[in-house]
Scaffold this active site. Sequence first.
Site, PDB file in Angstrom:
ATOM      1  N   GLU A 250      35.766  46.569  46.794  1.00 11.07           N
ATOM      2  CA  GLU A 250      37.041  46.268  46.147  1.00 11.07           C
ATOM      3  C   GLU A 250      37.993  47.467  46.229  1.00 11.07           C
ATOM      4  OE1 GLU A 250      38.245  44.333  41.782  1.00 11.07           O
ATOM      5  OE2 GLU A 250      36.223  45.106  42.140  1.00 11.07           O
TER       6      GLU A 250
ATOM      7  N   LYS B 290      42.395  38.160  43.390  1.00 12.24           N
ATOM      8  CA  LYS B 290      41.305  38.052  42.426  1.00 12.24           C
ATOM      9  C   LYS B 290      41.715  37.114  41.297  1.00 12.24           C
ATOM     10  CE  LYS B 290      38.188  41.184  39.847  1.00 12.24           C
ATOM     11  NZ  LYS B 290      37.882  42.626  39.651  1.00 12.24           N
TER      12      LYS B 290
ATOM     13  N   CYS C  43      34.576  40.592  42.939  1.00 13.72           N
ATOM     14  CA  CYS C  43      33.849  41.173  41.798  1.00 13.72           C
ATOM     15  C   CYS C  43      33.655  40.216  40.626  1.00 13.72           C
ATOM     16  CB  CYS C  43      34.543  42.458  41.352  1.00 13.72           C
ATOM     17  SG  CYS C  43      33.466  43.524  40.343  1.00 13.72           S
TER      18      CYS C  43
END
Length: 632
Positions: free
Chosen positions: A45, A114, A168
């Site tokens: 990330e 995200k 994530c």
Amino acid sequence: MFGYYRVASAVNQTTVANPAKNAKEVISLIKEAHQKEVSVIVFPELTLTGYTASDLLLNQTLLQAQEDALNKILKNIKEINTIVILGYAHIEADRLYNCAIVLQNGNILGLVPKTYLPNKKEFYEKRQFVSGKGIVRTTTSLKGDEVPFGVDLLFNDGKDMTFGVEICEDLWAVTPPSNHMASNGANLIFNLSASNELIGKHEYREELVRTQSARCMAAYVYSSAGVGESTTDTVYGGHAIISEYGTTLKENERFRMDSHFITADVDLERLRWLRLNETSFSDGRRKPVSTIKVSPTPAISAVEREINPMPFVPSQYADKQARCDEIVQIQAHGLIKRMTHAHIQKAVIGISGGLDSTLALLSTHRAFDIMGWDHKDIVAITMPGFGTTTRTKSNAEKLCERLGVTLKTVEITNLSLNEFEAIEHDPSEHTVTYENVQARARTSILMNTANKIGGLVIGTGDLSEVALGWSTYNGDHMSMYALNSSIPKTLVQYVIEYFKSEEKIAAIIDDILATPISPELLPHKEDEIVQHTESIVGPYELHDFFLYHFIKYGAKPEKILYLAKKAFDIKYDEEHIKEWLTLFLKRFFTQQFKRSCIPDGPKVGTISLSPRADWRMPSDADFETWIKALDN
């Protein structure tokens, strides 16, 4: 290469807030991955800035340096068709998004924002970023071009690979975006992460990746930020994981100081066809997605993945006692239900001193233990014939004696001779008639004994024999409950070994395992077995391998051949593997009529050939198409 793709999870050496240095490490890893025929490589990330840059991500200088670093990477990968997935902070509509940027051949294919932003304890992502939730079917401006942007992006190569990307915390959410990606065709998921190290967290993280790959029926490639990240408040270990359908194929050593990546060859063709065989997958909710066509990626020249030669046998890392105990419990409780429902407390079983009848007897014995029934109500009948040797008969007798069951001996030679006379068959002609008369005589004795004592005939034939039709129709093909019918020969051997822990029968089990597999229907020679089953139909370990790949996901014959060559390496050459695979295909098709009317029996593993449960096939289907595919 039969649907295999090489994927990589990279952990680059990170310098926080220095995109130029990070780009240099990234470019080096990309070039190395391309040389190693990697189709797709994923990085952690916020790859270029470092995840722990924190509020510096709101600074114009850092974001400009990130853009410059991206330009450098694009220039260096123009001739590289490996797909690259980097973490990237992107501004759209005066909002900052934590994104995955997908690159190939110097082009930007898309940006995926995200969805779930952690904002608790040591994580404060909402200070800098906005969630990409709800962004679909749109584009964003980057480097003067309009680039696909949103959480609905999937990437497809026009063959077996369709992949999606999540970041994530997305994986840790109640409903990960990868669930929807998989339902809409993604069989490969990538995750760019920055998951810090806490005691035991890496174990949970691996379990999360592995189980998500199982839930999505996909391969899952995970990369997490490494030790170069800031240690002001927490430490990052650089965890890389590659899993496929519930199995972790590769995992790196954490806390490495250097830039590195791991690779694994994932079988995306297999995953696609497994989905076709699983009705629960097809019931998954579909919704509109934006599919981006990618250029062909490097084709691997050879699969660098260990192919398990014994797919039915639990892994060497599995707890053998627990796994075997579970198998026997399934068998035992299947039998208990059948017997209690029929108000029967006596079992009749033909015992030969071979593998199958041994397992059936041991599992029946376990059922009687569970219920507290008298072992003497297990009536084991040994039925010596023209080919029965002292070794097998003795093992059968000793096993029954040690288990405390009732043992009866019924000679079938005279019965068979009377039958030969009745049908005018010359007993010196050792044809299939000679053999089948004996097999049917034994079944008749078992059935009639069961009628006499009010018992249930326990079938002993295994899944390998069911697949090959290696049984006598209305002979050993028939029983009142087929206890071993979904356990292949290789697994039968594995489970029998488990019973060696019982000291009183350990030596007998050892000799049974060492005895050649044989129906003992042809006359023995000097008390030695002359009829070796595996010399006639081929090695059972090969047939079990063929059966698994043929049934589990409908593998093509040419793929089965390739995998078998790799799995068995120097043990069998290609000519012999092909010979036995040809025989397997022919017998599997021509013997379906036996499977269409087999007795009930418990499903133990993931594969069964019961016509009432797992397998429906016409008895007169032609095998020519499969043989041609193998020959070609």
